[in-house]
Design an enzyme around this catalytic site. Sequence first.
Site, PDB file in Angstrom:
ATOM      1  CB  ALA A   1      44.001 -28.990  26.409  1.00  0.00           C
TER       2      ALA A   1
ATOM      3  CB  SER B   1      48.259 -27.983  33.973  1.00  0.00           C
ATOM      4  OG  SER B   1      48.174 -27.338  32.726  1.00  0.00           O
ATOM      5  CG  ASN B   2      45.957 -30.084  29.573  1.00  0.00           C
ATOM      6  OD1 ASN B   2      46.610 -29.692  28.616  1.00  0.00           O
ATOM      7  ND2 ASN B   2      44.876 -29.445  30.023  1.00  0.00           N
ATOM      8  CG  HIS B   3      51.257 -33.938  28.956  1.00  0.00           C
ATOM      9  ND1 HIS B   3      52.436 -33.582  29.538  1.00  0.00           N
ATOM     10  CD2 HIS B   3      50.866 -35.080  29.557  1.00  0.00           C
ATOM     11  CE1 HIS B   3      52.759 -34.473  30.454  1.00  0.00           C
ATOM     12  NE2 HIS B   3      51.811 -35.391  30.489  1.00  0.00           N
TER      13      HIS B   3
END
Length: 224
Positions: free
Chosen positions: A95, A29-31
């Site tokens: 995102a 995943s991402n922030h």
Amino acid sequence: PIDGPLAGKKAVVTAGPTREALDPVRYISNHSSGKQGYAIATALSRLGADVTLVSGPTSLPQPAGVNFVQVETAVQMLDAVKSELPSDIFISVAAVADWRPAEPSDVKIKAKTTKDGLGSITLVENPDILKTISHMKGKRPSLVVGFAAETNDVEDHAQGKLERKGCDWIVANDVSGDVMGGSENEIAIIKRDGIERLPRMDKSAVAQNLALRIAENFSTIKAK
Ligand code: C5P
């Protein structure tokens, strides 16, 4: 169905990260916090639009007054967006993870199954939701807006992205600082015929500015 310049218009907004499973307990995943996308959904709804927010996993409360669809993966997000069409407006703020594990394991991968630990993970490309919706025949929303989170040469990259994705506007933001997860954002709105830079401001103010420009866009179309 409140009054406002966007009354009678439908908008679909994606927000947050996607989460791509490696196994039942691990993911890529991402922030992304989802803040900017949630704020945009709220701002459009305040201008009278009928808004559906398609959100990956975030820790934010569901915004009042918008339809909410919770998803986890990029593939689910694309399906959810498609099933909301037709829509007048599509804003792709999520995102989206560019890649996903090719074959997620049904059981927890043992850390020590091979001498290299988890070993190598084969990834496959996720669908590009913005590009897919931009290129839809027949059901393409009349205004498609993408985001370009860059850390350098923000505006140059954004111009190229407008062409590659086939969208109408790109909102470029510089994520080199603390924008991801932070409460402020500094954007430039890039259209085929020009660029508008806005000063750094709160994400909700960014959302209001963008929503007003979207409303203006529809009122000029109407006036033609
Ligand atoms: O190519 P890049 O990821 O920088 O493009 C960012 C824009 O494309 C954002 O609007 C994002 O929501 C969208 N995107 C998407 N699906 C992907 C990757 C990006 O909709 N798989």
